[in-house]
Design an enzyme around this catalytic site. Sequence first.
Site, mmCIF file in Angstrom:
data_model
loop_
_atom_site.group_PDB
_atom_site.id
_atom_site.type_symbol
_atom_site.label_atom_id
_atom_site.label_comp_id
_atom_site.label_asym_id
_atom_site.label_seq_id
_atom_site.Cartn_x
_atom_site.Cartn_y
_atom_site.Cartn_z
ATOM 1 C CD GLU A 175 -40.285 10.717 51.434
ATOM 2 O OE1 GLU A 175 -39.980 10.887 52.624
ATOM 3 O OE2 GLU A 175 -39.993 11.528 50.534
ATOM 4 C CD GLU A 376 -43.601 13.938 49.330
ATOM 5 O OE1 GLU A 376 -42.554 14.490 49.717
ATOM 6 O OE2 GLU A 376 -44.234 13.112 50.006
HETATM 7 C C1 BGP Z 1 -40.770 14.038 52.209
HETATM 8 C C2 BGP Z 1 -42.030 13.731 52.947
HETATM 9 C C3 BGP Z 1 -42.982 14.845 53.091
HETATM 10 C C4 BGP Z 1 -42.412 16.213 53.022
HETATM 11 C C5 BGP Z 1 -41.229 16.384 52.117
HETATM 12 C C6 BGP Z 1 -40.491 17.675 52.250
HETATM 13 O O1 BGP Z 1 -39.720 13.352 52.782
HETATM 14 O O2 BGP Z 1 -42.736 12.663 52.368
HETATM 15 O O3 BGP Z 1 -43.809 14.544 54.164
HETATM 16 O O4 BGP Z 1 -42.493 16.961 54.119
HETATM 17 O O5 BGP Z 1 -40.328 15.344 52.220
HETATM 18 O O6 BGP Z 1 -39.641 17.595 53.346
HETATM 19 P P1 BGP Z 1 -39.541 18.722 54.429
HETATM 20 O O7 BGP Z 1 -40.903 18.952 54.903
HETATM 21 O O8 BGP Z 1 -38.674 18.146 55.459
HETATM 22 O O9 BGP Z 1 -38.943 19.874 53.756
#
Ligand code: BGP
Length: 477
Positions: A175, A376
């Site tokens: 990201e 993701e």
């Molecule tokens: C993205 C990241 C992850 C992950 C995901 C879910 O921004 O790359 O590391 O955690 O989001 O977000 P969260 O864990 O805040 O729900």
Amino acid sequence: MSLPKDFLWGGATAANQYEGAWDVDGKGPSTSDMCTNGSHTVAKRITTTIEPGTLYPSHEAVDFYHHYQEDIALMAQMGFKVFRLSINWTRIFPTGMETVPNELGLEFYDRVFDECAKYGIEPLVTMSHYELPYALVEKCNGWEGREVIEYFVNYAKVIFERYKDKVKYWLTFNEINAGTMSLGSVLSTGTVKGYTGPITEVPDNAQARFQALHHQFVASAKAVKIGHEINPDFKIGCMIAHMTLYPFTCNPDDMLKVQQEWNIRNDLCGDVHVKGKYPYFFKRFCKDNGLTIKMEADDETILAQGKVDFYTFSYYMSICETADKSAQGGEGNLIGGVKNPYLEASDWGWQIDPKGLRYTLNHLYDRYEVPLMIVENGLGAFDKIEADGTIDDKYRINYLKAHIEQMKLAVEDGVDLIGYTPWGCIDLVSASTGEMAKRYGFVFVDKYDDGTGTLERKKKKSFDWYKTVIATNGEEL
Ligand code: BGP
């Protein structure tokens, strides 16, 4: 059959949210290790030193470090073809500045990759996932310091050489476009020297962030070039948090606002990685925001020589934008915006928009014409263990099913989509809040927000569902 037969099904994790063992076998502290827990309503904090008696969720996380065999076996049972994980930079170079790598850190990933190979699972390795060595924050305000490029390149060389026969798919920065937003100062650019406090209240310094982002672009391009020299079969990609935006109304002002935000939040980083140059609109953005990015003479050449092989992204949601400053705010993955009245949201306020994924895939393929991978996607939700010990996460199945349907439609549209790795395939710590309660996995981990738990793994209902999805290549949802 709409998906290609060698489609890469799997799941995704990140070291700081998953591994634990934060100071084991010579590992140094990263920015994530300096972050306390938080919640949906109370922001997590970054601290300059470890405060005694405070919970730092990355320190134990769900202890993949000592559970990797069990976890990879579970992934294999689901039929994973690919496992996205990150290498923790500070396991290899504890301060980021050493010249000799930490052998014990390297051996850990050898064990992990060998375990994957046992089951024919292809690792997809993120080289930097929100875990900059904290020593580099102290030394040079994180990525604002140009010297970090060479530290990263050295790290890249070491891991490329070491794992050149074990890993084929690499991503440079997770990201990376987080750096275009103030929240990215902690997570991504590390431009928080001396700051203790909530990650949402870092005094913003856009000049430092965008300078840092430029350094990450150069570091990524250099790594891509070196990686290809070390092993021409490597496939090296970028990773963008895709922020799919809609105009809140058909007022042309809203449309223009969407275009301007989209350009900077999404396409700036995509263009630099895939096209190897800054897009035309960046100059005007810098002028309007009083930014002066220092570039060295050969930076443009480096960017042009370091184009990625494929484009990967995270997609959780979409959000509306408006030029009307009084409009009500929404919540989401790194970005605010305005709520869309046509969409439902998760318990954390992230709006659920499967069709937005098809739209996004088409946009990206049209713009870049390189293979795409969704690395993701998923639903962060509260899971409940029933009296009989089962976990019926049908809401998660519904979310994933709806997104896979749209993925298939996008492939029918003609998009070259090569893989799908839903986020947090085994429950892990939330990046935004530091919670355990926000779960994404097919596998439940007995670990809770107060740091307690046995770390025992337990299959949820979605486990068998996903297994069937993979076995039928997405035909049976
Ligand atoms: C993205 C990241 C992850 C992950 C995901 C879910 O921004 O790359 O590391 O955690 O989001 O977000 P969260 O864990 O805040 O729900």
